[in-house]
Write an enzyme that holds these catalytic residues in place. Structure first.
Site, PDB file in Angstrom:
ATOM      1  N   PRO A 130       0.802  -1.227   0.000  1.00  0.00           N
ATOM      2  CA  PRO A 130       0.000   0.000   0.000  1.00  0.00           C
ATOM      3  C   PRO A 130       0.833   1.274   0.000  1.00  0.00           C
ATOM      4  O   PRO A 130       0.489   2.249  -0.665  1.00  0.00           O
ATOM      5  CB  PRO A 130      -0.828  -0.119   1.286  1.00  0.00           C
ATOM      6  N   ILE A 159      -2.811  -8.062  -5.236  1.00  0.00           N
ATOM      7  CA  ILE A 159      -2.157  -9.336  -5.486  1.00  0.00           C
ATOM      8  C   ILE A 159      -3.058 -10.242  -6.332  1.00  0.00           C
ATOM      9  O   ILE A 159      -4.128 -10.659  -5.888  1.00  0.00           O
ATOM     10  CB  ILE A 159      -1.779 -10.029  -4.163  1.00  0.00           C
ATOM     11  N   ALA A 182      17.415  -1.520  -1.476  1.00  0.00           N
ATOM     12  CA  ALA A 182      17.449  -2.835  -2.107  1.00  0.00           C
ATOM     13  C   ALA A 182      18.067  -3.902  -1.219  1.00  0.00           C
ATOM     14  O   ALA A 182      17.774  -5.082  -1.366  1.00  0.00           O
ATOM     15  CB  ALA A 182      18.214  -2.748  -3.425  1.00  0.00           C
ATOM     16  N   GLU A 245       8.058 -11.468 -16.835  1.00  0.00           N
ATOM     17  CA  GLU A 245       6.693 -10.945 -16.728  1.00  0.00           C
ATOM     18  C   GLU A 245       6.434  -9.899 -17.802  1.00  0.00           C
ATOM     19  O   GLU A 245       5.371  -9.895 -18.442  1.00  0.00           O
ATOM     20  CB  GLU A 245       6.488 -10.346 -15.339  1.00  0.00           C
ATOM     21  N   ARG A 246       7.390  -9.025 -18.032  1.00  0.00           N
ATOM     22  CA  ARG A 246       7.221  -7.984 -19.058  1.00  0.00           C
ATOM     23  C   ARG A 246       7.103  -8.594 -20.453  1.00  0.00           C
ATOM     24  O   ARG A 246       6.308  -8.131 -21.280  1.00  0.00           O
ATOM     25  CB  ARG A 246       8.396  -7.009 -19.011  1.00  0.00           C
ATOM     26  N   GLN A 282     -12.404   5.421 -47.898  1.00  0.00           N
ATOM     27  CA  GLN A 282     -10.953   5.500 -47.868  1.00  0.00           C
ATOM     28  C   GLN A 282     -10.405   5.867 -46.493  1.00  0.00           C
ATOM     29  O   GLN A 282      -9.421   5.294 -46.029  1.00  0.00           O
ATOM     30  CB  GLN A 282     -10.470   6.512 -48.905  1.00  0.00           C
TER      31      GLN A 282
END
Length: 341
Positions: A130, A159, A182, A245-246, A282
């Site tokens: 969130p 999710i 990270a 995933e991408r 056209q």
């Protein structure tokens, strides 16, 4: 490189997927959207056709397959099924299981993967939160070691398959309390029936058939053997998982673009104005050709990136990763054909 044999395999798979999508998904898509979900039996039906197991080892119940085959399946399902919501949940295992396959122990792989590929269990990936959205470095859900277990506290949102997932591949922070960035991020698998896990269904603006949930973890205790790789390896695992995933989402977007074109062309042939069909005018033909040009360009780009992926470059080659990231934007934006016929 796509060989003659691979072309035959792709054609056979596309035929199977086309029939499955037209018979089982397309006629029910509206009803499933209204019901906020689709029958669980659909997983078993897709598994019986071998669709859920594409790209997984035979030893775990799957069928090894190049990205060329997997992307062809995604394009065909999107084009002929027409439901992003169904595809998102039906194939949520393709984002939830790869970290387990690459970084889980052999015992964990055998515990989790085969039943999912048989359509008996459902797997999900839980990263978004969130407060930070999909900013992985900002995640705050924690997992602290307590003897032979990890104790998890936090929440995840949006999710896919979150309401009925039997296995949740979860991004957590195992670093120092209050740490950010990270470092200190790990991945751990959580059984869906673990005490302390609660779920709330989310109602969205679209993709209503996709089971989407807000998950809360309150002192959820899981064995330490469910950790993937080692503590602190999560950020790299997640970034690598995003590449696949991408690529899959780009293939889906191409399929949906083709579906839009099919419907636009069909409507232009049927609709009559001032004594003739729209397709005879056209300006309409120009618009349809512009749509087709963008679709064909995206298809060629997807094919090029797919070759790179099948050469093993998707995980580590910066050029391949960059191409995947660039591809997904125009592939998705092609869905926004302005002023359709």
């Amino acid at each position: 490189m796509i060989t003659a044999e691979l072309r035959e395999d792709i054609a056979a798979l596309e035929d199977t997927v086309r029939r499955f999508a037209r018979e089982r998904i397309a006629p029910n898509a509206d009803a499933w959207d209204q019901a906020q979900g689709f029958p669980r039996e659909l997983y078993r039906e897709a598994a019986a056709l071998g669709l859920l197991g594409l790209g997984y080892p035979e030893s775990l119940g799957g069928t090894p397959a190049p990205y060329a085959l997997r992307n062809a399946m995604s394009v065909a399902l999107a084009r002929h099924g027409g439901s992003g919501g169904v595809m998102a949940s039906l194939f949520s295992h393709n984002i939830g299981l790869p970290p387990v396959l690459r970084h889980g122990t052999e015992a964990l792989q055998r515990e989790v993967i085969p039943s999912v590929l048989r359509g008996e269990r459902i797997a999900a990936l839980a990263i978004t939160e969130p407060g930070g959205g999909s900013d992985v470095a900002a995640l705050r859900t924690t997992a602290r070691r307590d003897g032979g277990d990890y104790v998890i506290d936090g929440e995840k949102v949006f999710i896919t398959s979150g309401m009925r997932a039997d296995w949740i591949t979860l991004a957590v922070r195992t670093g120092e309390p209050g740490s950010r960035g990270a470092g200190g991020i790990s991945m751990i698998v959580v059984p869906g029936d673990t005490p302390g896990l609660s779920r709330t269904q989310l109602h969205k603006m679209g993709w209503h058939a996709s089971d989407t949930a807000h998950l809360r973890f309150d002192g959820v205790r899981v064995p330490a053997r469910y950790l993937l790789a080692e503590e602190g390896a999560g950020f790299k695992i997640i970034m690598s998982n995003f590449n696949g995933e991408r690529l899959a989402m780009s293939a889906m977007a191409l399929g949906f673009c083709e579906a839009c074109y099919d419907e636009a062309l069909d409507w232009a042939r049927q609709r009559k104005t001032f004594g003739s069909a729209l397709v005879d005018k056209q300006v309409i033909r120009h618009r349809l050709m512009d749509m087709k040009m963008r679709i064909d360009a995206t298809r060629a780009w997807l094919a090029s990136v797919t070759v790179m992926a099948d050469e093993g470059r998707l995980e580590a080659d910066p050029e391949c990763v960059a191409q995947v990231c660039l591809l997904i934007d125009p592939a998705a934006n092609n869905l926004n054909f302005s002023d359709p016929p």
